[in-house]
Design a protein around this motif. Structure first.
Motif, PDB file in Angstrom:
ATOM      1  N   PHE A 197      26.026  45.584 -92.011  1.00  0.00           N
ATOM      2  CA  PHE A 197      26.643  44.387 -91.461  1.00  0.00           C
ATOM      3  C   PHE A 197      27.502  44.726 -90.243  1.00  0.00           C
ATOM      4  CE2 PHE A 197      26.353  43.622 -96.090  1.00  0.00           C
ATOM      5  CZ  PHE A 197      25.541  42.508 -96.090  1.00  0.00           C
ATOM      6  N   GLY A 198      27.650  43.733 -89.365  1.00  0.00           N
ATOM      7  CA  GLY A 198      28.562  43.834 -88.247  1.00  0.00           C
ATOM      8  C   GLY A 198      29.267  42.509 -88.074  1.00  0.00           C
ATOM      9  N   CYS A 199      30.407  42.531 -87.416  1.00  0.00           N
ATOM     10  CA  CYS A 199      31.082  41.264 -87.122  1.00  0.00           C
ATOM     11  C   CYS A 199      31.793  41.372 -85.786  1.00  0.00           C
ATOM     12  CB  CYS A 199      32.043  40.862 -88.245  1.00  0.00           C
ATOM     13  SG  CYS A 199      33.611  41.746 -88.264  1.00  0.00           S
ATOM     14  N   ILE A 200      31.913  40.242 -85.119  1.00  0.00           N
ATOM     15  CA  ILE A 200      32.621  40.167 -83.845  1.00  0.00           C
ATOM     16  C   ILE A 200      33.605  39.010 -83.930  1.00  0.00           C
ATOM     17  CG2 ILE A 200      32.472  39.781 -81.368  1.00  0.00           C
ATOM     18  CD1 ILE A 200      29.686  40.919 -81.378  1.00  0.00           C
ATOM     19  N   VAL A 201      34.877  39.330 -83.769  1.00  0.00           N
ATOM     20  CA  VAL A 201      35.903  38.303 -83.623  1.00  0.00           C
ATOM     21  C   VAL A 201      35.963  37.954 -82.146  1.00  0.00           C
ATOM     22  CG1 VAL A 201      38.362  37.781 -83.817  1.00  0.00           C
ATOM     23  CG2 VAL A 201      37.222  39.110 -85.602  1.00  0.00           C
ATOM     24  N   ALA A 202      35.922  36.687 -81.826  1.00  0.00           N
ATOM     25  CA  ALA A 202      35.935  36.272 -80.423  1.00  0.00           C
ATOM     26  C   ALA A 202      37.112  36.900 -79.694  1.00  0.00           C
ATOM     27  CB  ALA A 202      36.007  34.750 -80.334  1.00  0.00           C
ATOM     28  N   GLY A 203      36.804  37.600 -78.597  1.00  0.00           N
ATOM     29  CA  GLY A 203      37.833  38.248 -77.806  1.00  0.00           C
ATOM     30  C   GLY A 203      38.161  39.665 -78.228  1.00  0.00           C
ATOM     31  N   ARG A 204      37.441  40.188 -79.239  1.00  0.00           N
ATOM     32  CA  ARG A 204      37.704  41.548 -79.715  1.00  0.00           C
ATOM     33  C   ARG A 204      36.418  42.367 -79.699  1.00  0.00           C
ATOM     34  NH1 ARG A 204      41.600  40.462 -85.024  1.00  0.00           N
ATOM     35  NH2 ARG A 204      42.977  38.916 -84.016  1.00  0.00           N
ATOM     36  N   SER A 205      36.569  43.660 -79.981  1.00  0.00           N
ATOM     37  CA  SER A 205      35.418  44.556 -79.982  1.00  0.00           C
ATOM     38  C   SER A 205      34.574  44.373 -81.238  1.00  0.00           C
ATOM     39  CB  SER A 205      35.894  46.020 -79.902  1.00  0.00           C
ATOM     40  OG  SER A 205      36.635  46.243 -78.733  1.00  0.00           O
ATOM     41  N   LEU A 206      33.341  44.813 -81.160  1.00  0.00           N
ATOM     42  CA  LEU A 206      32.426  44.780 -82.295  1.00  0.00           C
ATOM     43  C   LEU A 206      32.962  45.644 -83.434  1.00  0.00           C
ATOM     44  CD1 LEU A 206      29.524  44.229 -83.517  1.00  0.00           C
ATOM     45  CD2 LEU A 206      28.836  46.345 -82.377  1.00  0.00           C
ATOM     46  N   GLN A 207      32.880  45.126 -84.674  1.00  0.00           N
ATOM     47  CA  GLN A 207      33.259  45.882 -85.858  1.00  0.00           C
ATOM     48  C   GLN A 207      32.013  46.175 -86.696  1.00  0.00           C
ATOM     49  OE1 GLN A 207      37.016  43.088 -86.820  1.00  0.00           O
ATOM     50  NE2 GLN A 207      36.810  44.766 -88.286  1.00  0.00           N
ATOM     51  N   THR A 208      31.805  47.449 -87.000  1.00  0.00           N
ATOM     52  CA  THR A 208      30.702  47.831 -87.892  1.00  0.00           C
ATOM     53  C   THR A 208      31.190  48.650 -89.078  1.00  0.00           C
ATOM     54  OG1 THR A 208      30.234  49.795 -86.539  1.00  0.00           O
ATOM     55  CG2 THR A 208      28.979  47.798 -86.041  1.00  0.00           C
ATOM     56  N   GLU A 209      32.438  49.127 -89.015  1.00  0.00           N
ATOM     57  CA  GLU A 209      32.987  49.887 -90.130  1.00  0.00           C
ATOM     58  C   GLU A 209      33.640  48.921 -91.111  1.00  0.00           C
ATOM     59  OE1 GLU A 209      35.559  52.969 -88.858  1.00  0.00           O
ATOM     60  OE2 GLU A 209      34.060  53.946 -87.596  1.00  0.00           O
ATOM     61  N   LEU A 210      33.224  48.977 -92.361  1.00  0.00           N
ATOM     62  CA  LEU A 210      33.749  48.075 -93.361  1.00  0.00           C
ATOM     63  C   LEU A 210      34.059  48.840 -94.635  1.00  0.00           C
ATOM     64  CD1 LEU A 210      30.820  45.878 -94.760  1.00  0.00           C
ATOM     65  CD2 LEU A 210      30.495  48.007 -93.559  1.00  0.00           C
ATOM     66  N   ASN A 211      34.855  48.231 -95.493  1.00  0.00           N
ATOM     67  CA  ASN A 211      35.215  48.836 -96.774  1.00  0.00           C
ATOM     68  C   ASN A 211      34.126  48.528 -97.788  1.00  0.00           C
ATOM     69  OD1 ASN A 211      37.780  49.758 -95.873  1.00  0.00           O
ATOM     70  ND2 ASN A 211      38.592  47.693 -96.110  1.00  0.00           N
ATOM     71  N   GLN A 212      33.482  49.565 -98.313  1.00  0.00           N
ATOM     72  CA  GLN A 212      32.448  49.386 -99.334  1.00  0.00           C
ATOM     73  C   GLN A 212      33.128  49.337-100.693  1.00  0.00           C
ATOM     74  OE1 GLN A 212      29.099  49.229 -98.314  1.00  0.00           O
ATOM     75  NE2 GLN A 212      28.718  48.422-100.371  1.00  0.00           N
ATOM     76  N   ILE A 213      33.138  48.152-101.316  1.00  0.00           N
ATOM     77  CA  ILE A 213      33.805  47.985-102.599  1.00  0.00           C
ATOM     78  C   ILE A 213      32.949  48.560-103.720  1.00  0.00           C
ATOM     79  CG2 ILE A 213      34.948  46.364-104.134  1.00  0.00           C
ATOM     80  CD1 ILE A 213      36.073  46.567-101.240  1.00  0.00           C
ATOM     81  N   ASP A 214      31.682  48.175-103.754  1.00  0.00           N
ATOM     82  CA  ASP A 214      30.708  48.729-104.687  1.00  0.00           C
ATOM     83  C   ASP A 214      29.329  48.522-104.068  1.00  0.00           C
ATOM     84  OD1 ASP A 214      29.965  46.032-105.223  1.00  0.00           O
ATOM     85  OD2 ASP A 214      31.390  45.909-106.882  1.00  0.00           O
TER      86      ASP A 214
END
Length: 212
Positions: A2-19
């Protein structure tokens, strides 16, 4: 995945894997967020019959269902400002493995409130279970989003943004095709972001419609 982009910020691809079926993005300074785009990176598809429900945690409000992703709907854009209230789900217990969102001491104040960190949670589930959850979303909100003529289709827009990023990265890889294993320096993504935002500010988003 998964990836996410908050408008006005950089691309995020690092996320916390819960399980194995739950993951979460931390969203600092959440009070400044208007829109967020979440999408599949295209490296790992969902298993047949599965998708992901998307949840948003705002401190004091619990987890709120935003929408879903699937192989057929690999991206979505959500408007967060003004939608923090609503149905609280039992997802809080599942995503509690992520850092607990709280006010950050010593951070700048916004409208008299301290800056907060919110969570965007993703739960991989069978599609029938996700669709059942989706049926609980307010019909009026769904209709309003789908009937707004001034905005392009959110799914198409998100897909075109990701395609633009992919094309940009591909231009730096000569003599070989880009694969899920191709290493991409973060500096290239940062340059893409600055170039993309500058182009949007100068000419709007019409150039995305011409991507191949």
């Amino acid at each position: 995945m998964f990836g996410c982009i908050v408008a006005g910020r950089s691309l995020q691809t690092e996320l916390n894997q819960i399980d194995e079926t739950h993951a979460a993005f931390e969203l600092p300074a959440a009070e400044q967020i208007n829109h967020i785009c979440v999408f599949l990176l295209g490296t790992v598809p969902f298993p047949d019959g599965y998708g992901a429900s998307v949840h948003f945690f705002w401190p004091g409000k619990g987890f709120q269902l935003l929408g879903m992703l699937s192989n057929e709907k690999p991206s979505a854009i959500f408007r967060l400002r003004g939608t923090f209230t609503g149905q609280i789900t039992d997802a809080h217990a599942v995503f509690s493995g992520a850092s607990t969102p709280m006010a950050t001491d010593g951070t700048p104040m916004t409208d008299g409130l301290p800056s907060v960190t919110a969570i965007l949670g993703l739960a991989i589930e069978p599609l029938p279970a996700i669709l059942d959850q989706m049926s609980s979303l307010p019909t009026a909100a769904i209709v309003a989003r789908s009937c707004t003529p001034a905005l392009p289709d959110a799914t198409i827009l998100a897909e075109n943004i990701v395609k633009h990023l992919f094309n940009y990265i591909s231009s730096f890889v000569s003599g070989t095709a880009v694969t899920p294993e191709t290493p991409v320096p973060l500096a290239i993504i940062a340059r893409w972001y600055e170039s993309f935002i500058g182009k949007v500010r100068n000419v709007g988003i019409g150039f995305l419609d011409t991507l191949e």
